[in-house]
Design a protein around this motif. Structure first.
Motif, mmCIF file in Angstrom:
data_model
loop_
_atom_site.group_PDB
_atom_site.id
_atom_site.type_symbol
_atom_site.label_atom_id
_atom_site.label_comp_id
_atom_site.label_asym_id
_atom_site.label_seq_id
_atom_site.Cartn_x
_atom_site.Cartn_y
_atom_site.Cartn_z
ATOM 1 N N ARG A 7 -36.575 -37.178 -34.050
ATOM 2 C CA ARG A 7 -37.094 -38.451 -33.534
ATOM 3 C C ARG A 7 -36.576 -38.693 -32.116
ATOM 4 N N ARG A 8 -35.291 -38.425 -31.896
ATOM 5 C CA ARG A 8 -34.699 -38.623 -30.574
ATOM 6 C C ARG A 8 -35.245 -37.640 -29.545
ATOM 7 N N ILE A 9 -35.488 -36.390 -29.969
ATOM 8 C CA ILE A 9 -36.067 -35.398 -29.056
ATOM 9 C C ILE A 9 -37.401 -35.898 -28.515
ATOM 10 N N LEU A 10 -38.178 -36.536 -29.378
ATOM 11 C CA LEU A 10 -39.483 -37.054 -28.981
ATOM 12 C C LEU A 10 -39.392 -38.403 -28.266
ATOM 13 N N GLY A 11 -38.183 -38.971 -28.204
ATOM 14 C CA GLY A 11 -38.002 -40.263 -27.548
ATOM 15 C C GLY A 11 -38.611 -41.421 -28.318
ATOM 16 N N MET A 12 -38.657 -41.282 -29.626
ATOM 17 C CA MET A 12 -39.265 -42.295 -30.483
ATOM 18 C C MET A 12 -38.188 -43.207 -31.068
ATOM 19 N N THR A 13 -38.468 -44.491 -31.147
ATOM 20 C CA THR A 13 -37.523 -45.431 -31.744
ATOM 21 C C THR A 13 -37.716 -45.466 -33.258
ATOM 22 N N GLN A 14 -36.731 -46.002 -33.946
ATOM 23 C CA GLN A 14 -36.857 -46.183 -35.398
ATOM 24 C C GLN A 14 -37.992 -47.153 -35.705
ATOM 25 N N GLU A 15 -38.135 -48.162 -34.874
ATOM 26 C CA GLU A 15 -39.204 -49.143 -35.073
ATOM 27 C C GLU A 15 -40.576 -48.485 -34.988
ATOM 28 N N LYS A 16 -40.761 -47.623 -33.971
ATOM 29 C CA LYS A 16 -42.052 -46.954 -33.790
ATOM 30 C C LYS A 16 -42.338 -46.008 -34.959
ATOM 31 N N LEU A 17 -41.345 -45.227 -35.372
ATOM 32 C CA LEU A 17 -41.528 -44.323 -36.506
ATOM 33 C C LEU A 17 -41.839 -45.115 -37.777
ATOM 34 N N GLY A 18 -41.119 -46.200 -37.978
ATOM 35 C CA GLY A 18 -41.383 -47.057 -39.135
ATOM 36 C C GLY A 18 -42.789 -47.614 -39.119
ATOM 37 N N GLU A 19 -43.239 -48.008 -37.954
ATOM 38 C CA GLU A 19 -44.597 -48.538 -37.809
ATOM 39 C C GLU A 19 -45.636 -47.482 -38.168
ATOM 40 N N LEU A 20 -45.426 -46.261 -37.691
ATOM 41 C CA LEU A 20 -46.361 -45.168 -37.994
ATOM 42 C C LEU A 20 -46.368 -44.798 -39.475
ATOM 43 N N LEU A 21 -45.226 -44.992 -40.128
ATOM 44 C CA LEU A 21 -45.119 -44.680 -41.561
ATOM 45 C C LEU A 21 -45.491 -45.876 -42.442
ATOM 46 N N GLY A 22 -45.588 -47.045 -41.851
ATOM 47 C CA GLY A 22 -45.838 -48.256 -42.631
ATOM 48 C C GLY A 22 -44.579 -48.767 -43.306
ATOM 49 N N LEU A 23 -43.427 -48.535 -42.657
ATOM 50 C CA LEU A 23 -42.126 -48.934 -43.192
ATOM 51 C C LEU A 23 -41.390 -49.802 -42.182
ATOM 52 N N THR A 24 -40.295 -50.386 -42.613
ATOM 53 C CA THR A 24 -39.433 -51.111 -41.687
ATOM 54 C C THR A 24 -38.465 -50.132 -41.040
ATOM 55 N N PHE A 25 -37.889 -50.536 -39.918
ATOM 56 C CA PHE A 25 -36.930 -49.645 -39.265
ATOM 57 C C PHE A 25 -35.691 -49.467 -40.134
#
Length: 109
Positions: A7-25
């Motif tokens: 996730r960090r390599i891609l520069g993605m935040t936990q919030e953004k990943l959670g949003e894409l997965l339909g989850l909370t950070f």
């Protein structure tokens, strides 16, 4: 650990990943720390979002599973059936408020 790294390599935040997965950070945090297990379908979904093969998450792991310690009741040599009965009684005791009904439920186990 590999989830956080990717996730960090891609520069993605936990919030953004959670949003894409339909989850909370917070859920993403739990996955990253290992507090919650990641199911196979979720792992596949993560690999798609993070643009990496599923095997990436297993790189560097040995082929052996970690040893799981037995529960305290099992260490004492009690039978599986007795262990399940005790567990059901505990569950029934927390769900059923009435002492009379709780006693009746414990007889079912």
């Amino acid at each position: 650990m590999r989830l956080r790294a990717r996730r960090r390599i891609l520069g993605m935040t936990q919030e953004k990943l959670g949003e894409l997965l339909g989850l909370t950070f917070q859920q993403v945090q739990k996955y990253e720390r290992g507090a919650n297990r990641i199911g196979s379908s979720r792992l596949f979904e993560l690999s798609q979002i993070l643009q990496t093969p599923v095997s990436y998450f297993f790189e560097g792991m040995s082929g052996r599973l970690p040893q799981r310690s037995a529960s305290p009741s099992r260490r004492r040599g009690s039978s599986t059936t007795a262990w399940r009965r005790r567990r059901r009684r505990i569950c029934c005791g927390t769900i059923i408020g009435s002492p009379i009904r709780r006693r009746a439920a414990s007889c079912w186990s």
